[in-house]
Design a protein around this motif. Structure first.
Motif: not given
Length: 76
Positions: A15-18, A21-30, A32-45
């Motif tokens: 859960d991300v805040t800034w 009143d900024g709020k969002g979520t972040n899904h972070i995963e490895r 491509l053979n665990d060599k890359i970290i991918q971030e997927n950030f989602l907030a209302p806008d």
């Protein structure tokens, strides 16, 4: 610690805040053979995606960020 594992703490669901009143979520995963970290950030806008990898030749991490506002950022 292996430099490729320096950001293992980041992997997971966040859960991300800034500001006041900024709020969002972040899904972070490895991927491509665990060599890359991918971030997927989602907030209302805002939806953003980043990919990060460790560059052993330069001994540093590199990240590219893009988002639904058309932003492109390149970090080392």
């Amino acid at each position: 610690m292996n430099p490729e594992n320096q950001f293992d703490f980041w992997v997971g669901e966040w859960d991300v805040t800034w500001g006041e009143d900024g709020k969002g979520t972040n899904h972070i995963e490895r991927i491509l053979n665990d060599k890359i970290i991918q971030e997927n950030f989602l907030a209302p806008d805002l939806h953003g995606i980043s990919v990060s990898s460790y560059d052993p030749e330069r001994s540093l991490w590199c990240q590219t960020w893009v988002d639904s506002n058309g932003s492109y950022l390149d970090f080392t």
